[in-house]
Design a protein around this motif. Structure first.
Motif, PDB file in Angstrom:
ATOM      1  N   VAL A  77       0.829  -1.205   0.000  1.00  0.00           N
ATOM      2  CA  VAL A  77       0.000   0.000   0.000  1.00  0.00           C
ATOM      3  C   VAL A  77       0.865   1.256   0.000  1.00  0.00           C
ATOM      4  CG1 VAL A  77      -1.627   1.342   1.418  1.00  0.00           C
ATOM      5  CG2 VAL A  77      -2.019  -1.098   1.026  1.00  0.00           C
ATOM      6  N   VAL A  78       1.990   1.223   0.693  1.00  0.00           N
ATOM      7  CA  VAL A  78       2.863   2.398   0.778  1.00  0.00           C
ATOM      8  C   VAL A  78       3.724   2.551  -0.472  1.00  0.00           C
ATOM      9  CG1 VAL A  78       4.842   3.395   2.025  1.00  0.00           C
ATOM     10  CG2 VAL A  78       2.902   2.443   3.289  1.00  0.00           C
ATOM     11  N   LEU A 103       4.576   4.259  -8.731  1.00  0.00           N
ATOM     12  CA  LEU A 103       3.813   4.804  -9.856  1.00  0.00           C
ATOM     13  C   LEU A 103       4.105   6.289 -10.058  1.00  0.00           C
ATOM     14  CD1 LEU A 103       0.389   3.026  -9.287  1.00  0.00           C
ATOM     15  CD2 LEU A 103       2.110   2.504 -11.036  1.00  0.00           C
ATOM     16  N   ALA A 104       4.362   6.989  -8.980  1.00  0.00           N
ATOM     17  CA  ALA A 104       4.611   8.429  -9.069  1.00  0.00           C
ATOM     18  C   ALA A 104       5.994   8.761  -9.620  1.00  0.00           C
ATOM     19  CB  ALA A 104       4.439   9.078  -7.695  1.00  0.00           C
ATOM     20  N   ILE A 105       7.009   7.976  -9.302  1.00  0.00           N
ATOM     21  CA  ILE A 105       8.364   8.363  -9.709  1.00  0.00           C
ATOM     22  C   ILE A 105       8.930   7.546 -10.865  1.00  0.00           C
ATOM     23  CG2 ILE A 105       8.953   9.315  -7.461  1.00  0.00           C
ATOM     24  CD1 ILE A 105      10.449   6.787  -6.807  1.00  0.00           C
ATOM     25  N   HIS A 106       8.313   6.436 -11.212  1.00  0.00           N
ATOM     26  CA  HIS A 106       8.734   5.642 -12.370  1.00  0.00           C
ATOM     27  C   HIS A 106      10.232   5.329 -12.393  1.00  0.00           C
ATOM     28  CE1 HIS A 106       4.799   6.138 -14.093  1.00  0.00           C
ATOM     29  NE2 HIS A 106       4.902   7.441 -13.962  1.00  0.00           N
ATOM     30  N   VAL A 107      10.781   4.959 -11.276  1.00  0.00           N
ATOM     31  CA  VAL A 107      12.208   4.650 -11.208  1.00  0.00           C
ATOM     32  C   VAL A 107      12.409   3.194 -11.633  1.00  0.00           C
ATOM     33  CG1 VAL A 107      14.203   4.451  -9.678  1.00  0.00           C
ATOM     34  CG2 VAL A 107      12.606   6.353  -9.424  1.00  0.00           C
ATOM     35  N   ARG A 108      13.249   2.975 -12.619  1.00  0.00           N
ATOM     36  CA  ARG A 108      13.473   1.619 -13.129  1.00  0.00           C
ATOM     37  C   ARG A 108      14.396   0.811 -12.220  1.00  0.00           C
ATOM     38  NH1 ARG A 108      11.075   1.514 -17.930  1.00  0.00           N
ATOM     39  NH2 ARG A 108      11.058   3.375 -19.182  1.00  0.00           N
TER      40      ARG A 108
END
Length: 128
Positions: free
Chosen positions: A25-26, A32-37
């Protein structure tokens, strides 16, 4: 060490499920917000720091607290040292690698210790 009621496999599995739900949940919105691969390494380090901090401060993660359990030093019954908690965290790998046998060992061990508990010389007992 006697006089303690050890927390068994099923109760500890429930605690782990609660912790994983909280983690999901956290972290999902953050991912999704930062899209870090290459987030896996950062997530693992952050997770280690958070889990060890919870163990140090409260003697348990939120899941363990929810089931009324805490981690103690297997020899003294007191709070484990930070070094011992770090060893315990990274010893989870030892419990997981051989087909999760180290976790399953909790179900057969007299003191309900997984491989990670034995390595770190900790045990999980019911909190008063």
């Amino acid at each position: 060490m006697s006089g303690y009621e050890y927390v068994g496999f099923w109760r500890r599995l429930l605690a782990a499920a609660i912790d994983l739900l909280i983690l999901f949940v956290v972290t999902t919105p953050i991912l999704l917000a930062i899209h870090v691969r290459r987030y896996f390494v950062v997530e693992y380090i952050v997770l280690a720091v958070v889990v060890i901090a919870f163990w140090r401060r409260y003697g348990a993660t939120p899941g363990k607290m929810a089931v009324g359990a805490k981690i103690v030093d297997a020899q003294t019954g007191e709070r484990p040292s930070t070094a011992r908690l770090v060893v315990r965290y990274f010893a989870y790998l030892v419990s997981a690698l051989p087909l999760f046998l180290g976790f399953l060992w909790i179900g057969v061990s007299r003191r309900k210790q997984g491989f990670h508990d034995k390595i770190a010389r900790t045990m999980v007992i019911y909190d008063d």
